[in-house]
Design a protein around this motif. Structure first.
Motif, PDB file in Angstrom:
ATOM      1  N   LEU A  59      44.057  61.168 -73.583  1.00 58.98           N
ATOM      2  CA  LEU A  59      43.021  60.464 -74.339  1.00 58.98           C
ATOM      3  C   LEU A  59      43.456  59.046 -74.710  1.00 58.98           C
ATOM      4  CD1 LEU A  59      41.630  63.232 -76.717  1.00 58.98           C
ATOM      5  CD2 LEU A  59      40.399  62.030 -74.906  1.00 58.98           C
ATOM      6  N   ILE A  60      44.724  58.873 -75.065  1.00 55.10           N
ATOM      7  CA  ILE A  60      45.230  57.541 -75.394  1.00 55.10           C
ATOM      8  C   ILE A  60      45.096  56.615 -74.187  1.00 55.10           C
ATOM      9  CG2 ILE A  60      47.330  56.234 -75.908  1.00 55.10           C
ATOM     10  CD1 ILE A  60      48.176  58.592 -77.706  1.00 55.10           C
ATOM     11  N   ARG A  61      45.468  57.113 -73.014  1.00 52.90           N
ATOM     12  CA  ARG A  61      45.362  56.293 -71.796  1.00 52.90           C
ATOM     13  C   ARG A  61      43.908  55.988 -71.464  1.00 52.90           C
ATOM     14  NH1 ARG A  61      49.552  60.392 -69.828  1.00 52.90           N
ATOM     15  NH2 ARG A  61      51.517  59.345 -70.295  1.00 52.90           N
ATOM     16  N   VAL A  62      43.035  56.958 -71.666  1.00 51.32           N
ATOM     17  CA  VAL A  62      41.611  56.742 -71.407  1.00 51.32           C
ATOM     18  C   VAL A  62      41.060  55.660 -72.340  1.00 51.32           C
ATOM     19  CG1 VAL A  62      39.316  57.790 -71.604  1.00 51.32           C
ATOM     20  CG2 VAL A  62      41.156  59.033 -70.453  1.00 51.32           C
ATOM     21  N   VAL A  63      41.405  55.724 -73.617  1.00 52.75           N
ATOM     22  CA  VAL A  63      40.897  54.753 -74.585  1.00 52.75           C
ATOM     23  C   VAL A  63      41.383  53.348 -74.259  1.00 52.75           C
ATOM     24  CG1 VAL A  63      41.033  54.027 -76.998  1.00 52.75           C
ATOM     25  CG2 VAL A  63      40.611  56.427 -76.450  1.00 52.75           C
TER      26      VAL A  63
END
Length: 249
Positions: A59-63
C-alpha cells in the motif's frame, strides 16, 4: 441499500458461487481450493502479522507511485493540452512510453538504479504517467475558452485561474485518471515486488509460487484485492460522482 449496491452484491455472490462450483468440479485443492478452505490460512497469516505487514508495504508503494504519477501526469497533460507547440514536441515521447512494456521499464529501473525502493517506485510511476497525461491532455483541450476569457477580463492571477477555472473543469478527467490509475498501479506494484523486492504482496506471491502453494497465493492476492475494492467503492467512486455533479446540474 441502493439498486447499484444490490446489483454489486449479487454480482460478487455470483462470482463466489462460480468459484465454489469450479473448485468442486476440479476436486483438487492443489489446483483450485474452495473459498472455505482459505479461511484457515488467512486467519493464520493475519494472526502472525505477516499479512498486515506485507499488505502495508504494498500500500505504501501504491500511494507513493499514485501520487507521483498523478502530479506529473496532471502537469504534463495540462501543459500539452494548452500548448499545441509543446504537444507536437512531446507527443512522440508519449506514444513511445505508452507502448513501452511495463516489464521493460521495471527491469531497466532495477538495472540502472538498483534493487531498492527508489527503483521500484520510479518504475511504477513511469509506467502510469503516460496514461494520466493522455487523459488530462484531452481534458485540457475540452475546457471552455469562454471561461478562460472571463478569467482574463477579470485579471485573475495564474494560481486563481488554475484553482477556480481550470481544475473544476478538469475534475472529471482527473477522477477518471485516478480510478484507472489505482487499478493499473497496484498491478504493476505486484510485478515490481515479484521481481525485485523482499516485502509486499508480490514478494509473498512469488515465494508461494515457488512452493506451488495455490491457497496462499490466493490468500494474499484476494486480501489486497479486497482492500483496493474498498478504496474504489468508499473513496474513488463517490469522489467521481461528486466532481461530475456540476455537469448534470
Amino acid at each position: 441499500m441502493t439498486v447499484n449496491r444490490v446489483v454489486t452484491t449479487l454480482s460478487l455472490l455470483g462470482l463466489l458461487v462460480l468459484w465454489v462450483v469450479a473448485a468442486a468440479l476440479t476436486a483438487d485443492p492443489q489446483i483450485l481450493p474452495s473459498p472455505v478452505s482459505l479461511i484457515g490460512p488467512f486467519w493464520q497469516e493475519l494472526r502472525s502479522g505477516q499479512l498486515l505487514y506485507h499488505l502495508s508495504q504494498t500500500l505504501i508503494r501504491v500511494v507513493w507511485a499514485f501520487a507521483l504519477a498523478m502530479i506529473l501526469g496532471l502537469a504534463l497533460g495540462l501543459a500539452m493540452g494548452r500548448s499545441e507547440r509543446l504537444n507536437r514536441w512531446l507527443d512522440p515521447w508519449l506514444v513511445v512510453f505508452l507502448n513501452l512494456p511495463a516489464l521493460v521499464l521495471i527491469v531497466l529501473c532495477y538495472l540502472w538504479i538498483g534493487l531498492n525502493e527508489t527503483a521500484a517506485i520510479v518504475a511504477v510511476t513511469l509506467n502510469k504517467v503516460p496514461n494520466v497525461t493522455t487523459v488530462i491532455r484531452e481534458g485540457a483541450r475540452a475546457t471552455d475558452p469562454d471561461l478562460d476569457a472571463m478569467a482574463q477580463v477579470y485579471r485573475m492571477s495564474w494560481l486563481a485561474r488554475l484553482r477556480h477555472v481550470t481544475l473544476p473543469q478538469l475534475a472529471p478527467f482527473i477522477a477518471g485518471a485516478a480510478r484507472s490509475g489505482v487499478a493499473v498501479i497496484w498491478k504493476i506494484v505486484l510485478v515490481v515486488e515479484f521481481l525485485g523486492r523482499s516485502s509486499g504482496i508480490g514478494f509473498k506471491i512469488h515465494m508461494f509460487f515457488q512452493l506451488f502453494d495455490v491457497a496462499m497465493v490466493l490468500v494474499y492476492a484476494l486480501s489486497f484485492i479486497a482492500v483496493m475494492l474498498v478504496v474504489e467503492w468508499a473513496i474513488l467512486q463517490p469522489w467521481e460522482r461528486r466532481v461530475r455533479r456540476w455537469r448534470t446540474a
